[in-house]
Every structure is written in C-alpha cells, then in structure tokens.
Design an enzyme around this catalytic site. Sequence first.
Site, PDB file in Angstrom:
ATOM      1  CB  SER A  91     -75.731  22.995  86.902  1.00  0.00           C
ATOM      2  OG  SER A  91     -76.422  23.860  87.595  1.00  0.00           O
ATOM      3  CG  LEU A  99     -64.990  22.386  88.644  1.00  0.00           C
ATOM      4  CD1 LEU A  99     -64.463  22.209  89.935  1.00  0.00           C
ATOM      5  CD2 LEU A  99     -66.462  22.007  88.606  1.00  0.00           C
ATOM      6  CE  LYS A 123     -73.787  22.988  82.716  1.00  0.00           C
ATOM      7  NZ  LYS A 123     -72.653  22.355  82.358  1.00  0.00           N
ATOM      8  CB  THR A 132     -65.823  30.002  89.078  1.00  0.00           C
ATOM      9  OG1 THR A 132     -67.254  29.840  88.602  1.00  0.00           O
ATOM     10  CG2 THR A 132     -65.572  28.836  89.972  1.00  0.00           C
ATOM     11  CB  SER A 173     -60.564  30.060  84.546  1.00  0.00           C
ATOM     12  OG  SER A 173     -61.654  29.579  83.628  1.00  0.00           O
ATOM     13  CE1 TYR A 216     -74.461  26.839  83.224  1.00  0.00           C
ATOM     14  CE2 TYR A 216     -76.207  26.462  84.852  1.00  0.00           C
ATOM     15  CZ  TYR A 216     -74.964  26.177  84.393  1.00  0.00           C
ATOM     16  OH  TYR A 216     -73.757  25.445  85.088  1.00  0.00           O
TER      17      TYR A 216
END
Length: 310
Positions: free
Chosen positions: A179, A49, A196, A227, A47, A192
């Site tokens: 990211s 990217l 990253k 997305t 799904s 998150y």
Amino acid sequence: MDFITSTAILPLLFGCVGVFGLFKLLQRVRMKAYLRNAVVVITGATSGLGRECARVFYAAGAKLVLCGRNQEALEELTKELSASQATKVQTHKPYTVTFDLTDPGAIVTATAEILQCFGHVDVLINNAGISYRGTIVDTTTDVDKKVMETNYFGPIALTKALLPSMIKRRQGHVVAISSIQGKISIPFRSAYAASKHATQAFFDCLRAEMEQYEIEVTVISPGYIHTNLSLNAVTADGSTYGVMDKSTAQGRSPAEVARDVLAAVGKKKKDVILGDLLPSLAIYLRTLAPGLFFSLMASRARKERKSKTS
C-alpha cells in the site's frame, strides 16, 4: 537551412518512434509469454482486488490456484471464470485451496495442497489483507497483533513455505500487494501502516537475497481502491468498522488496478506505486521535507478528530 534541418530531423524522429513502438510490442509479447501457462497463486481471491486479479490472470492464460477462507466463494469464482469466454488464449480450470493465513498450521497444510495442484508455483501473489481504523491510545495490542498476523506474518509464512520449491527450480516470482501506507503513514491507521511498512521491508530484503536464485520479487503499492476494505476494517476494540470511507469510495476500480498488477508482474517490475499524484508526491515529501510532511499529518489528525466530535 530550415528545410535542410527539418528533412534531417523528421526521419530521425520517425525512426525513434518506430524503435519505441517495436520495443513496446516486444515487451507485450514477452509479458504474454511469461504469464501464459504460468502457475499463479492468489491469496484473498474471493473479493476486491484479489477477485479482479483472478479474472485478468485467468484471461491471460495462467494456471490459477485461488486461495481464501470461504470455500463456497472460491467455488463460485471458479465457476464464473470457467464460464467466461472473453479470451483469445487457452485457459485452464482453476484450483482452490481454503485456509486462514493467520493459522500457522493451516499454512503448512495449504502449501502442500498448493504444490500438489500443478507440481510447482511460478507466481505467488500475496494479496490477502485487512485494514484498520482507530487511535493508538485506544487500540488494544490484540488488535495490533491481528492486523500484523493477517497482513505480515501470514504472507511471509506462506512465502517462506513456497520458496524452497522456487529455489530448487531457480525460477519463481513473489508479489506483495502492499500500500502507499507502506511508504508513508497517516493518522488513525497505525496498525495497518505498520504492517505495510513491515511488508515493504521484508520483501525488499527478499528481493536482494533471491537475486542469486533468479527469483523475481515485486512490491506493488496501490492508493485507495473502491473495495470493501474499509467496511471490513477492524477498529480499536476489535469490532468491524462498517463504514465506506469517502477516500475509498472515490478510489480506483479494482479491475483497473488488477490490470496494472498484471502488467507489473509481466514486466517483472521491482517496486510499483499505483497512486494518484497527491499520494505519490507525499512519498517524496516525506523524504525531502519531513518537517513539512509531519506538520501536514498533524493537521490532518486535528481535522479528523474535529469531524468525529462535531
């Protein structure tokens, strides 16, 4: 005098344009040659990217090994790619390997399966990931661990498992889809952003250590992409967020970002930021004027709290 100056400068300008055009042409030729018939492994391929990366790398003539947790979705993607005709290069039927990146035992088994597909790996694209929304004080440590397992420990475990074969061949390319939040942190994204930042640090170290083996390492840091990442994000209590954020809805299309990923890999770039002007400026602001950056983030936090309580 003006006539003499112009007649001298114009040929020079045209020559510079010609040299630049030739350089860009050679760059495109080298990029296409680098990716054609290359064995490319893509995680999180079903799904967003990852799916779009599968499409552009397939069209470039790469030999794909598509990885994900959903075997049915992987098979559907394989059929879609095999049926597509919009390419001028020879294509190859993709292989699929189903496994969960958060399961260390599964990664060991999956590595063996991946290497059995074509005998080696030229490019590993660590794309699989999960997002997060929540306040630090309300977030359980189990949620922090879940995000880190998916976004950090899983990808580095797979990378470490495949590195020996790359080192033996003295050839390979490891790609980490990170990211903008791997470079700056914004409120209510702590788990998150932490995952990253860890990703950025690990692959920066890896790049330096792999230079002696001629193995390339690319870290790609996109901004918001349209997305389902925010829809599937995990919240403070472990439940699914289930909301399409405005920033995500207004993000770049995954197909456009996938083309940028293809170009970055083909050009063997080290570190790539795929963001709009504002996020890119924020990265420099964090370094050059940290006090101002922290004030802006605190203001953002206040606004988000107010919008949620109103």
